[in-house]
Design an enzyme around this catalytic site. Structure first.
Site, PDB file in Angstrom:
ATOM      1  N   ASP A  67       0.815  -1.217   0.000  1.00 45.47           N
ATOM      2  CA  ASP A  67       0.000   0.000   0.000  1.00 45.47           C
ATOM      3  C   ASP A  67       0.847   1.264   0.000  1.00 45.47           C
ATOM      4  OD1 ASP A  67       0.922  -0.508   2.625  1.00 45.47           O
ATOM      5  OD2 ASP A  67      -1.018  -1.313   3.214  1.00 45.47           O
ATOM      6  N   ASP A 136      -7.448  -2.758  14.074  1.00 44.28           N
ATOM      7  CA  ASP A 136      -8.850  -2.963  13.679  1.00 44.28           C
ATOM      8  C   ASP A 136      -9.012  -4.185  12.763  1.00 44.28           C
ATOM      9  OD1 ASP A 136      -7.796  -2.085  11.278  1.00 44.28           O
ATOM     10  OD2 ASP A 136      -9.140  -0.372  11.038  1.00 44.28           O
ATOM     11  N   HIS A 138      -7.247  -4.836   9.955  1.00 42.83           N
ATOM     12  CA  HIS A 138      -6.939  -4.694   8.524  1.00 42.83           C
ATOM     13  C   HIS A 138      -5.675  -5.449   8.130  1.00 42.83           C
ATOM     14  CE1 HIS A 138      -4.634  -0.739   9.540  1.00 42.83           C
ATOM     15  NE2 HIS A 138      -3.728  -1.656   9.262  1.00 42.83           N
ATOM     16  N   GLU A 143      -9.722  -2.114   5.307  1.00 40.23           N
ATOM     17  CA  GLU A 143     -10.333  -1.817   6.603  1.00 40.23           C
ATOM     18  C   GLU A 143     -11.588  -2.674   6.798  1.00 40.23           C
ATOM     19  OE1 GLU A 143      -8.530  -0.322   8.523  1.00 40.23           O
ATOM     20  OE2 GLU A 143      -8.071   1.766   8.068  1.00 40.23           O
TER      21      GLU A 143
HETATM   22  C1  F6R Z   1       1.478  -1.478   6.025  1.00 41.38           C
HETATM   23  C2  F6R Z   1       0.265  -2.284   6.091  1.00 41.38           C
HETATM   24  C3  F6R Z   1      -0.532  -2.335   7.356  1.00 41.38           C
HETATM   25  C4  F6R Z   1       0.339  -2.634   8.581  1.00 41.38           C
HETATM   26  C5  F6R Z   1      -0.514  -2.625   9.846  1.00 41.38           C
HETATM   27  C6  F6R Z   1       0.306  -2.869  11.090  1.00 41.38           C
HETATM   28  O1  F6R Z   1       2.072  -1.572   4.763  1.00 41.38           O
HETATM   29  O2  F6R Z   1      -0.131  -2.860   5.121  1.00 41.38           O
HETATM   30  O3  F6R Z   1      -1.521  -3.320   7.243  1.00 41.38           O
HETATM   31  O4  F6R Z   1       0.957  -3.873   8.424  1.00 41.38           O
HETATM   32  O5  F6R Z   1      -1.173  -1.399   9.961  1.00 41.38           O
HETATM   33  O6  F6R Z   1       1.170  -1.803  11.306  1.00 41.38           O
HETATM   34  P1  F6R Z   1       2.285  -1.862  12.444  1.00 41.38           P
HETATM   35  O7  F6R Z   1       3.257  -2.903  12.029  1.00 41.38           O
HETATM   36  O8  F6R Z   1       2.907  -0.500  12.416  1.00 41.38           O
HETATM   37  O9  F6R Z   1       1.583  -2.184  13.704  1.00 41.38           O
END
Ligand code: F6R
Length: 256
Positions: A67, A136, A138, A143
């Protein structure tokens, strides 16, 4: 779903790096799906170390990021393009033409999303995709209530995700509202998936993903339907699992 539990994120990240290592050794032109965020940082550091010691060659590897924020130029310090350069890409011998990150400043964002899908197909699909998980539920930035059949597209972030990610920005107001993300179907097409989750903050959502029902309110629960998914947890992230003892007894084998 294979669940492996490690005493801490250091040992878990070394194991995750072992999986990449084995994949690239077996298939030097592997196509990897890669996440950003806090969770994979130690895995990237371990891969950089192995590369600098001459043990890991990324020359023929391709990467696809999950992303990118809409509106952030790749030179913006909080963009995921900048994150990848700073934490991983600048230290390894990957060819930059093999690095793919959605362009959050494309004039035609819809075409950019569709083209990303084509690029993944043309590369032969993703061999090994790494994921983190949002508080959450995702994966990528799919989401809650994202369609399980979704492909790469624009998504609006939830307030919870914007709050979680505000630590990477000057203020909450600076966190973009929109992102480009691989869809859930795009993720599920990867031949092998590895999800990493560390820390107490992830314990509830990890339990919902692994032991709860399949539900679009917990997008990561779709991984229950993927044949070759491994979940790598530290002790804290595993603390709310009812079958924790059982998972701990299972052998920790690097997928072949
Ligand atoms: C980032 C992504 C998100 C993160 C998720 C966890 O490229 O795709 O799904 O993996 O938000 O983020 P952290 O590792 O910062 O807790």
């Amino acid at each position: 779903m294979e669940v492996t539990i490690w005493p801490d994120s250091d040992s878990a990240s070394v194991f995750a790096a072992d999986i990449v290592d084995k994949q690239i050794t077996k298939k030097p032109d592997s196509v990897l799906g890669v996440p950003t965020g806090g969770t994979p940082l130690k895995m990237y550091a371990e891969l950089v170390k192995r590369h600098s010691e001459g043990n890991l060659d990324f020359r023929r590897v391709s990467t696809f990021n999950l992303d990118e924020y809409v509106g952030l130029d790749p030179t913006h310090p909080s963009s995921y393009a900048a994150y990848m350069r700073q934490n991983f890409l600048q230290y390894i011998n990957i060819q930059f033409s093999n690095v793919h990150i959605p362009n959050g400043t494309a004039t035609d964002l819809i075409s950019c999303c569709n083209d990303y899908e084509k690029l993944i197909k043309n590369a032969g699909g993703i061999d090994l995709l790494f994921l983190g998980i949002g508080t959450d539920g995702h994966i990528g930035f799919n989401e809650p209530t994202s369609s399980f059949r979704s492909k790469t597209r624009l998504k609006m972030l939830t307030d919870q995700t914007r709050k979680d990610n505000s630590k990477y920005f000057k203020s909450m107001a600076d966190v973009p509202e929109y992102v480009i993300t691989m869809g859930i179907a795009t993720i599920m097409e990867a031949r092998r998936i590895v999800l990493l989750a560390f820390g107490k903050k992830k314990a509830d959502i990890v339990a919902a993903m692994i032991e709860g029902p399949l539900a679009s309110m917990v997008p990561a629960s779709i991984l229950q339907m993927h044949e070759k998914t491994m979940i790598i947890l530290d002790d804290e992230a595993a603390s709310k699992l009812t079958q924790r003892k059982y998972y701990s007894k299972l052998d920790k084998v690097i997928p072949d």
